[in-house]
Write a protein that holds these residues in place. Structure first.
Motif, PDB file in Angstrom:
ATOM      1  N   GLN A  30     -97.600  17.706  24.236  1.00 30.48           N
ATOM      2  CA  GLN A  30     -96.443  18.401  23.320  1.00 30.48           C
ATOM      3  C   GLN A  30     -95.577  17.282  22.706  1.00 30.48           C
ATOM      4  O   GLN A  30     -95.230  17.460  21.495  1.00 30.48           O
ATOM      5  CB  GLN A  30     -95.483  19.405  24.059  1.00 30.48           C
ATOM      6  N   ASP A  46     -85.285  15.917  26.252  1.00 28.46           N
ATOM      7  CA  ASP A  46     -86.085  16.924  25.601  1.00 28.46           C
ATOM      8  C   ASP A  46     -86.470  18.096  26.440  1.00 28.46           C
ATOM      9  O   ASP A  46     -86.494  19.129  25.847  1.00 28.46           O
ATOM     10  CB  ASP A  46     -87.423  16.313  25.225  1.00 28.46           C
ATOM     11  N   TYR A  47     -86.517  17.928  27.589  1.00 28.85           N
ATOM     12  CA  TYR A  47     -86.936  18.818  28.531  1.00 28.85           C
ATOM     13  C   TYR A  47     -86.232  18.747  29.760  1.00 28.85           C
ATOM     14  O   TYR A  47     -85.792  17.757  30.474  1.00 28.85           O
ATOM     15  CB  TYR A  47     -88.455  18.875  28.944  1.00 28.85           C
ATOM     16  N   ILE A  72     -79.661  22.820  29.289  1.00 23.03           N
ATOM     17  CA  ILE A  72     -80.518  23.822  28.597  1.00 23.03           C
ATOM     18  C   ILE A  72     -79.512  24.512  27.417  1.00 23.03           C
ATOM     19  O   ILE A  72     -79.895  24.580  26.440  1.00 23.03           O
ATOM     20  CB  ILE A  72     -80.948  24.858  29.577  1.00 23.03           C
ATOM     21  N   GLY A 122     -79.565  22.608  24.442  1.00 20.78           N
ATOM     22  CA  GLY A 122     -80.738  22.766  23.701  1.00 20.78           C
ATOM     23  C   GLY A 122     -82.274  22.018  24.445  1.00 20.78           C
ATOM     24  O   GLY A 122     -83.200  22.043  23.729  1.00 20.78           O
ATOM     25  N   ARG A 150     -85.408  21.975  26.180  1.00 15.20           N
ATOM     26  CA  ARG A 150     -86.400  23.092  26.440  1.00 15.20           C
ATOM     27  C   ARG A 150     -86.679  23.036  28.078  1.00 15.20           C
ATOM     28  O   ARG A 150     -86.615  22.300  28.898  1.00 15.20           O
ATOM     29  CB  ARG A 150     -87.740  22.554  25.911  1.00 15.20           C
ATOM     30  N   ILE A 158     -88.459  23.895  31.567  1.00 21.22           N
ATOM     31  CA  ILE A 158     -90.110  23.907  31.775  1.00 21.22           C
ATOM     32  C   ILE A 158     -90.250  24.184  33.582  1.00 21.22           C
ATOM     33  O   ILE A 158     -89.140  23.772  34.278  1.00 21.22           O
ATOM     34  CB  ILE A 158     -90.796  22.774  31.638  1.00 21.22           C
ATOM     35  N   ARG A 171     -82.214  31.831  29.122  1.00 20.79           N
ATOM     36  CA  ARG A 171     -83.381  31.208  28.803  1.00 20.79           C
ATOM     37  C   ARG A 171     -84.654  31.338  29.921  1.00 20.79           C
ATOM     38  O   ARG A 171     -84.289  30.955  30.910  1.00 20.79           O
ATOM     39  CB  ARG A 171     -83.247  29.733  28.657  1.00 20.79           C
ATOM     40  N   PRO A 231     -87.987  29.919  31.667  1.00 20.64           N
ATOM     41  CA  PRO A 231     -88.828  28.598  31.324  1.00 20.64           C
ATOM     42  C   PRO A 231     -90.303  29.032  31.002  1.00 20.64           C
ATOM     43  O   PRO A 231     -90.938  30.128  31.191  1.00 20.64           O
ATOM     44  CB  PRO A 231     -88.808  28.211  33.208  1.00 20.64           C
ATOM     45  N   TYR A 232     -90.872  27.906  30.429  1.00 21.92           N
ATOM     46  CA  TYR A 232     -92.470  28.205  30.224  1.00 21.92           C
ATOM     47  C   TYR A 232     -92.794  27.537  31.421  1.00 21.92           C
ATOM     48  O   TYR A 232     -92.690  26.228  32.181  1.00 21.92           O
ATOM     49  CB  TYR A 232     -92.761  27.314  29.151  1.00 21.92           C
TER      50      TYR A 232
END
Length: 265
Positions: free
Chosen positions: A86, A117-118, A139, A142, A144, A146, A177, A179-180
């Motif tokens: 990704q 980023d994550y 988070i 911004g 992401r 996981i 939010r 998580p993926y």
């Protein structure tokens, strides 16, 4: 449906399939040796992201199973593989142990708590209020979200322990939010495992002990699915689900090919 004799590659869960409470289950050692002797591509899968493959290989050896570290695929490795695809060279704030941080480092990620980023959450036995607070704030800014796996609890000799899913639920409640989740039952973990050994879904089987993770993810990934009854699911639980495994076996000992005994006439 693929017949068992058409299977060329194997994926198998670890706990409840090959081992139980650090003891090898009947047939597990013979099956691993059979695959190795025949040069059959295989991977042992686990949602546990605490340990590196080297750690797990050593733990399996103490249980009587000789599994090379390159034949072990964890949710941490699957997560690192996904994030690398990704955002190569990305950054991450990590709540987890060496299995996860090592996998992310080897995938080229930088660990940081400054505008990552994550935010990546995995299994650990030392969750801290400060770390969870930091994750929530990042988070909110911004990053992401996981998670390596959705398991809400994990086993111990004293009883269940809160696991990754329980902690991510707290972060979700605070941030709004979700998580993926990369690990089982996300079939992505199986696809990344197949890529690792050059397997194709049409000739790959998945052995597991849980209907709600191993079997459903195997079906969604297009694999031949085998449920063994040495772990979580039993025959009565199969009836609770609208899907079925291709095979139900007593244990992995039924997959071991026995040489015929020659008798004198």
């Amino acid at each position: 449906m693929t017949r068992r004799d058409e299977i060329e590659c194997w994926l198998t869960d670890m706990d409840g399939v090959l081992v139980h409470e650090n003891q090898a289950l009947p047939g597990a050692s013979d099956l691993i040796q059979q695959w190795r002797d025949q040069g059959t591509p295989f991977l042992v899968l686990t949602n546990n992201s605490i340990f590196t493959p080297r750690d797990l290989a050593a733990r399996l050896r103490t249980s009587g199973l000789d599994v090379p570290e390159e034949s072990i695929w964890t949710s941490a490795l699957a997560t690192a593989d996904f994030l690398k695809s990704q955002m190569p060279g990305g950054t991450a704030y990590v709540i987890g142990e060496a299995g996860l941080t090592t996998a992310l480092h080897e995938a080229g990620f930088i660990m940081t708590d400054t505008n990552p980023d994550y935010v990546v959450v995995g299994e650990t036995r030392s969750y801290s209020f400060d770390a969870i607070t930091k994750a929530i704030r990042l988070i909110g800014k911004g990053a992401r979200f996981i998670s390596t796996n959705p398991d809400a609890t994990g086993p111990s000799a004293e009883g269940p322990l809160p696991a990754t899913g329980a902690v991510t639920a707290m972060i979700t409640k605070a941030t709004g939010r979700d998580p993926y989740v990369v690990g089982k039952p996300n079939p992505m973990m199986f696809r990344s495992a197949m890529n690792r050994i050059g397997a194709h879904s049409e000739n790959t089987a998945m052995i597991g002990d849980r209907m709600d993770t191993d079997v459903v993810a195997g079906i969604e990934a297009g694999l031949h699915t085998i449920l063994v009854l040495t772990g979580i699911s039993d025959r009565s639980e199969i009836e609770r689900y609208p899907f079925r495994p291709d095979e139900v076996l007593r244990g992995v000992d039924e997959l071991v090919v026995r040489e015929p005994i020659e008798t004198e006439l």
